[in-house]
Motif scaffolding. Structure first.
Motif, PDB file in Angstrom:
ATOM      1  N   VAL B  67       0.847  -1.201   0.000  1.00 56.89           N
ATOM      2  CA  VAL B  67       0.000   0.000   0.000  1.00 56.89           C
ATOM      3  C   VAL B  67       0.878   1.246   0.000  1.00 56.89           C
ATOM      4  CG1 VAL B  67      -1.723   1.292   1.297  1.00 56.89           C
ATOM      5  CG2 VAL B  67      -1.912  -1.182   1.105  1.00 56.89           C
ATOM      6  N   THR B  68       1.957   1.223   0.765  1.00 54.76           N
ATOM      7  CA  THR B  68       2.887   2.354   0.762  1.00 54.76           C
ATOM      8  C   THR B  68       3.414   2.595  -0.651  1.00 54.76           C
ATOM      9  OG1 THR B  68       3.575   1.594   2.945  1.00 54.76           O
ATOM     10  CG2 THR B  68       4.906   3.312   1.931  1.00 54.76           C
ATOM     11  N   ALA B  69       3.801   1.493  -1.314  1.00 54.76           N
ATOM     12  CA  ALA B  69       4.338   1.610  -2.670  1.00 54.76           C
ATOM     13  C   ALA B  69       3.298   2.168  -3.622  1.00 54.76           C
ATOM     14  CB  ALA B  69       4.806   0.244  -3.148  1.00 54.76           C
ATOM     15  N   GLN B  70       2.068   1.693  -3.468  1.00 54.46           N
ATOM     16  CA  GLN B  70       1.019   2.183  -4.366  1.00 54.46           C
ATOM     17  C   GLN B  70       0.709   3.652  -4.103  1.00 54.46           C
ATOM     18  OE1 GLN B  70      -2.289  -0.556  -4.205  1.00 54.46           O
ATOM     19  NE2 GLN B  70      -1.018  -2.238  -4.928  1.00 54.46           N
ATOM     20  N   ALA B  71       0.845   4.074  -2.851  1.00 56.49           N
ATOM     21  CA  ALA B  71       0.648   5.486  -2.530  1.00 56.49           C
ATOM     22  C   ALA B  71       1.738   6.323  -3.198  1.00 56.49           C
ATOM     23  CB  ALA B  71       0.659   5.696  -1.021  1.00 56.49           C
ATOM     24  N   ILE B  72       2.954   5.800  -3.221  1.00 54.22           N
ATOM     25  CA  ILE B  72       4.051   6.525  -3.874  1.00 54.22           C
ATOM     26  C   ILE B  72       3.791   6.618  -5.378  1.00 54.22           C
ATOM     27  CG2 ILE B  72       6.514   6.476  -4.431  1.00 54.22           C
ATOM     28  CD1 ILE B  72       6.905   4.990  -1.731  1.00 54.22           C
ATOM     29  N   MET B  73       3.334   5.513  -5.966  1.00 51.24           N
ATOM     30  CA  MET B  73       3.021   5.503  -7.393  1.00 51.24           C
ATOM     31  C   MET B  73       1.801   6.353  -7.719  1.00 51.24           C
ATOM     32  SD  MET B  73       5.022   4.047  -9.340  1.00 51.24           S
ATOM     33  CE  MET B  73       4.294   3.835 -10.952  1.00 51.24           C
ATOM     34  N   GLY B  74       0.933   6.531  -6.730  1.00 51.00           N
ATOM     35  CA  GLY B  74      -0.323   7.226  -6.997  1.00 51.00           C
ATOM     36  C   GLY B  74      -1.317   6.352  -7.726  1.00 51.00           C
ATOM     37  N   ILE B  75      -1.290   5.042  -7.451  1.00 52.46           N
ATOM     38  CA  ILE B  75      -2.233   4.151  -8.130  1.00 52.46           C
ATOM     39  C   ILE B  75      -3.204   3.517  -7.147  1.00 52.46           C
ATOM     40  CG2 ILE B  75      -0.753   3.636 -10.092  1.00 52.46           C
ATOM     41  CD1 ILE B  75       0.011   1.024  -8.729  1.00 52.46           C
ATOM     42  N   LEU B  76      -3.337   4.134  -5.963  1.00 54.10           N
ATOM     43  CA  LEU B  76      -4.352   3.636  -5.029  1.00 54.10           C
ATOM     44  C   LEU B  76      -5.723   4.032  -5.549  1.00 54.10           C
ATOM     45  CD1 LEU B  76      -2.900   4.612  -1.546  1.00 54.10           C
ATOM     46  CD2 LEU B  76      -3.417   2.308  -2.322  1.00 54.10           C
ATOM     47  N   ASP B  77      -6.695   3.180  -5.323  1.00 52.95           N
ATOM     48  CA  ASP B  77      -8.061   3.551  -5.686  1.00 52.95           C
ATOM     49  C   ASP B  77      -8.616   4.462  -4.609  1.00 52.95           C
ATOM     50  OD1 ASP B  77      -8.477   2.353  -8.100  1.00 52.95           O
ATOM     51  OD2 ASP B  77      -8.958   0.408  -7.218  1.00 52.95           O
ATOM     52  N   MET B  78      -8.825   5.716  -4.962  1.00 55.60           N
ATOM     53  CA  MET B  78      -9.343   6.654  -3.969  1.00 55.60           C
ATOM     54  C   MET B  78     -10.690   7.172  -4.417  1.00 55.60           C
ATOM     55  SD  MET B  78      -6.114   8.417  -2.343  1.00 55.60           S
ATOM     56  CE  MET B  78      -5.060   9.235  -3.465  1.00 55.60           C
ATOM     57  N   PRO B  79     -11.773   6.953  -3.718  1.00 56.84           N
ATOM     58  CA  PRO B  79     -11.915   6.021  -2.621  1.00 56.84           C
ATOM     59  C   PRO B  79     -11.848   4.571  -3.122  1.00 56.84           C
ATOM     60  CG  PRO B  79     -14.041   6.906  -3.272  1.00 56.84           C
ATOM     61  CD  PRO B  79     -13.001   7.548  -4.128  1.00 56.84           C
ATOM     62  N   PRO B  80     -11.762   3.599  -2.214  1.00 57.03           N
ATOM     63  CA  PRO B  80     -11.905   3.618  -0.764  1.00 57.03           C
ATOM     64  C   PRO B  80     -10.678   4.123  -0.011  1.00 57.03           C
ATOM     65  CG  PRO B  80     -11.466   1.406  -1.504  1.00 57.03           C
ATOM     66  CD  PRO B  80     -11.624   2.230  -2.733  1.00 57.03           C
ATOM     67  N   ALA B  81      -9.511   4.220  -0.679  1.00 57.17           N
ATOM     68  CA  ALA B  81      -8.321   4.636   0.065  1.00 57.17           C
ATOM     69  C   ALA B  81      -8.349   6.146   0.295  1.00 57.17           C
ATOM     70  CB  ALA B  81      -7.074   4.238  -0.708  1.00 57.17           C
ATOM     71  N   MET B  98       0.593  17.609  -5.834  1.00 56.96           N
ATOM     72  CA  MET B  98       0.589  17.866  -7.280  1.00 56.96           C
ATOM     73  C   MET B  98      -0.783  17.594  -7.898  1.00 56.96           C
ATOM     74  SD  MET B  98       4.067  16.099  -8.605  1.00 56.96           S
ATOM     75  CE  MET B  98       5.674  16.580  -7.990  1.00 56.96           C
ATOM     76  N   SER B  99      -0.971  18.155  -9.101  1.00 56.08           N
ATOM     77  CA  SER B  99      -2.208  17.859  -9.825  1.00 56.08           C
ATOM     78  C   SER B  99      -2.119  16.437 -10.377  1.00 56.08           C
ATOM     79  CB  SER B  99      -2.396  18.841 -10.973  1.00 56.08           C
ATOM     80  OG  SER B  99      -1.465  18.562 -11.993  1.00 56.08           O
ATOM     81  N   GLU B 100      -3.265  15.862 -10.684  1.00 52.49           N
ATOM     82  CA  GLU B 100      -3.307  14.492 -11.204  1.00 52.49           C
ATOM     83  C   GLU B 100      -2.498  14.384 -12.505  1.00 52.49           C
ATOM     84  OE1 GLU B 100      -3.740  10.712 -12.185  1.00 52.49           O
ATOM     85  OE2 GLU B 100      -3.932  11.590 -10.197  1.00 52.49           O
ATOM     86  N   GLU B 101      -2.537  15.449 -13.331  1.00 53.89           N
ATOM     87  CA  GLU B 101      -1.831  15.425 -14.609  1.00 53.89           C
ATOM     88  C   GLU B 101      -0.310  15.425 -14.400  1.00 53.89           C
ATOM     89  OE1 GLU B 101      -2.952  14.710 -17.351  1.00 53.89           O
ATOM     90  OE2 GLU B 101      -1.403  15.337 -18.774  1.00 53.89           O
ATOM     91  N   GLU B 102       0.143  16.212 -13.422  1.00 57.09           N
ATOM     92  CA  GLU B 102       1.570  16.220 -13.099  1.00 57.09           C
ATOM     93  C   GLU B 102       2.027  14.841 -12.631  1.00 57.09           C
ATOM     94  OE1 GLU B 102       3.655  19.855 -11.059  1.00 57.09           O
ATOM     95  OE2 GLU B 102       1.546  19.868 -10.500  1.00 57.09           O
TER      96      GLU B 102
END
Lengths: 308, 351
Positions: B67-81, B98-102
């Motif tokens: 989950v930490t790694a996915q948070a760094i990548m920005g590939i967590l499903d938000m929500p539920p995360a 940052m913006s999603e595009e960045e």
């Protein structure tokens, strides 16, 4: 691949023969005298009736009648109706109408159904998703003739945007309302089917990879997720294309369109054996070809499917 | 296999980049809102990675390492995360702001990820050449033809035999090891500054594991990339990592340079992990196992999350959450890079 296609095409021959024979028997078994049906309520003239019976081989046993018919088919003669018109004439006159109607409906249901399904899947549990779910449920539940009549009243009579019935104004004006009516049920199914398989594939690992690659969302959804979701949808579409080409008896009746469906209903009523058998044979062939196309499309959509 | 000895003590930053760590995760929290309640998957994780450095993140399933790694990548499903607090600084800039595009432009190009199961992580209906070439087409606007040539180059780079002939093949036509090489090639495509490898060898058999790890280590050295290696395999870690962070129930419980951790663990959980490695010289004896199960993240035990499974647990462990503190020698000299979140770290490390 080439061998597979040839083998599938060869399979068409026994299926076509079997189906025509079954249909022939069924129509033969129908009660009522076709020659008397020509005369309507009046009693048919016995001399003319005898000539006609002789001309159409109606006095011969079933297998001989079938033989006359099927040998005609192989020489390109689909037979003639009991009032002397060639069935092939009839088909070439009626089929374009059904074709235009069916393809319009097909385009509508495919485009709207898939797009609605994708958006519902992406907004799962949100307002848009519920709109799609409820509206598809409603559309599936409404009988075709009710929807047809309501649209005729609203768009044809009240708003006067489209003709109420008939095909005088040609494509697209005369076809748009019946095409919508014809497309609704399938459209609803396709939307739900797309939603279900899309929901599954947006959670797939390869979609997560696509996101991690930094692809824009359009590409992630439109290419990586959609491609994998389309197989069940394509199956349904192929099946439905066959059904649409077979004409829509109720829709054509409500909108008074002289297509294959209406002709089939009328011929059944008049016990016109050659017409019924001819039309059904044509429909069977269309079905078989549509199914073959679907199977070939599978291999394009999913390279793991190989035909040998 | 003495890769660690060959890396520089202090990796030099790449040209034109700010000094300081390449990636700096500060007090990261991630929680999932589910029907049963809030699952706190990550509770204040801190770690940093420099260019050319390998950080191994060790832990059981559910410890929050992925989950930490996915948070760094920005590939967590938000929500539920949800990320209620924390910073993820990449080259000194907080990516969470940052913006999603960045962030999208960073993903794949500057930070890339290698996933565990290459078969399900590669798209089954697109050729590997297409999937590799996509990196160049999307991030660099390259033409289809040039991208395919680049894909062949990449496949050669990760030592896939007959790359040019296989570029149009589909993932299912490759063996497991070759597929993982394709994943590595994809991560490497744009020569990112940081690669996150989430259990890259778990799905492979042992001989292939070694080849894939060697390849990854070699490429990392060549491109001077930072590498976060997520694993539960202590054998893999010893060969390639520079430093280790051990995670348990969403927290880091111990950090240490790789060899020191093996010699002298400063947390009972780490000790338990090391003791549960089968060893040839103890053949015939019963293999040690940490008793109990990882905690349910919906109701993490009070105090130290490890206390129900710990041999050393005292009353204080059941009430107070131990902070991650500097570990020192018996005489008080600092051990650089070492920290432990145990009330009894002194007893654990010094006996």
């Amino acid at each position: 691949m080439g061998r597979y296609v040839v083998r599938r095409l060869l399979q068409v021959i026994p299926v076509a023969i079997g189906v025509t024979f079954i249909i022939f028997c069924l129509v033969f078994a129908l009660p009522g005298d076709p020659i008397q049906a020509l005369a309507g309520d009046k009693r048919a003239d016995p001399n003319i009736a005898a000539i006609l019976r002789d001309h159409y081989h109606l006095n011969q046993p079933l297998y001989l009648q079938y033989w006359h018919y099927i040998s005609g088919v192989f020489t390109g003669d689909l037979g003639e109706t009991y009032n002397g018109r060639a069935v092939s004439d009839l088909v070439s006159q009626r089929f374009p109408i059904t074709l235009k109607l069916g393809l319009t409906a097909f385009a509508l249901e495919a485009v709207i159904g898939i797009v609605a399904g994708i958006f519902a899947a992406l907004k799962r549990g949100k307002f848009l998703d519920n709109v799609v779910l409820v509206s598809t449920l409603v559309l599936i539940s409404i009988p075709v003739f009710v929807l047809g009549s309501v649209l005729q009243l609203e768009f044809g009579v009240n708003l006067k945007i489209t003709p109420v019935a008939g095909i005088q104004q040609g494509w697209p004006q005369s076809y748009i309302l019946p095409a919508i009516v014809l497309a609704t049920t399938s459209m609803a199914y396709i939307a739900r089917l797309t939603r279900a398989s899309m929901t599954e594939s947006v959670r797939a690992d390869y979609v997560r990879t696509a996101v991690a690659k930094g692809l824009p969302q359009r590409r992630v959804i439109g290419l990586h997720a959609l491609r994998n979701s389309l197989i069940p949808v394509v199956t349904f579409l192929g099946f439905d294309l066959g059904a649409l080409m077979g004409g829509a008896i109720i829709t054509e009746r409500v909108f008074n369109m002289p297509g294959i469906g209406q002709q089939l209903a009328q011929s059944l009523y008049l016990r016109e054996r050659p017409v019924v058998v001819g039309l059904v044979t044509l429909l069977v062939l269309i079905y078989l070809v549509a199914n073959l196309l679907v199977d070939l499309l599978y291999a394009v959509l999913d390279p793991r499917i190989r035909y040998e | 296999m003495t890769i660690i000895d060959q890396t520089d003590a202090v990796p030099a930053p790449r040209d034109g980049e700010s000094t300081g760590p390449l990636l700096d995760v500060r007090d990261l929290h991630v929680e999932f809102h589910t029907r049963e309640g809030v699952v706190r998957a990550v509770n204040g994780v801190n770690y940093s990675v420099n260019s050319g450095e390998t950080l191994a993140v060790l832990g059981e399933s559910g410890s929050g390492k992925s989950v930490t790694a996915q948070a760094i990548m920005g590939i967590l499903d938000m929500p539920p995360a949800r990320i209620p607090q924390g910073e993820i600084r990449f080259h000194g800039r907080d990516m969470l702001a940052m913006s999603e595009e960045e962030r999208r432009k960073i993903r794949g190009a500057r930070i890339a990820m290698i996933f565990q199961d290459a078969l399900s992580s590669l798209n089954p209906v697109l050729s590997v050449g297409f999937q590799l070439g996509e990196m160049f087409r999307v991030h660099q606007g390259m033409s289809r033809k040039d991208a395919k040539a680049k894909a062949v180059e990449l496949m050669d780079r990760v030592k896939i035999p007959a790359a040019a002939a296989r570029v149009n093949d589909y993932p299912h036509q490759f063996s497991g090891g070759m597929r993982q090489r394709i994943m590595i090639a994809m991560a490497l495509a744009l020569e990112p500054d940081l690669i996150i490898a989430d259990e890259p060898t778990t799905a492979l058999d042992v001989t292939v594991q070694a080849q894939v790890m060697d390849l990854l280590a070699e490429l990392q050295r060549e491109y001077r990339m930072g590498l976060i290696l997520i694993t539960h395999d202590l054998g893999v870690v010893a060969d390639v990592a520079d430093k280790i962070a051990v995670m348990y129930a969403g927290r880091i419980v111990e950090t240490a340079p790789v060899h020191e951790l093996y010699k002298r663990p400063a947390h009972p959980y780490t000790r338990g992990l090391l003791d549960s490695i089968p060893r040839l010289d103890q053949k015939g004896q019963e293999l040690y196992a940490i008793k109990g199960l990882p905690p349910n993240l919906l109701k993490v035990p009070k105090g130290c999350a490890f206390n129900p499974r710990c041999d050393r647990a005292q009353d204080v462990c059941r009430t107070d959450v131990p902070p991650l503190v500097q570990v020192t020698e018996r005489d008080g000299t600092a051990l650089p890079g070492r920290a432990s979140a145990c009330h009894f770290w002194k007893e654990t490390i010094h006996g």
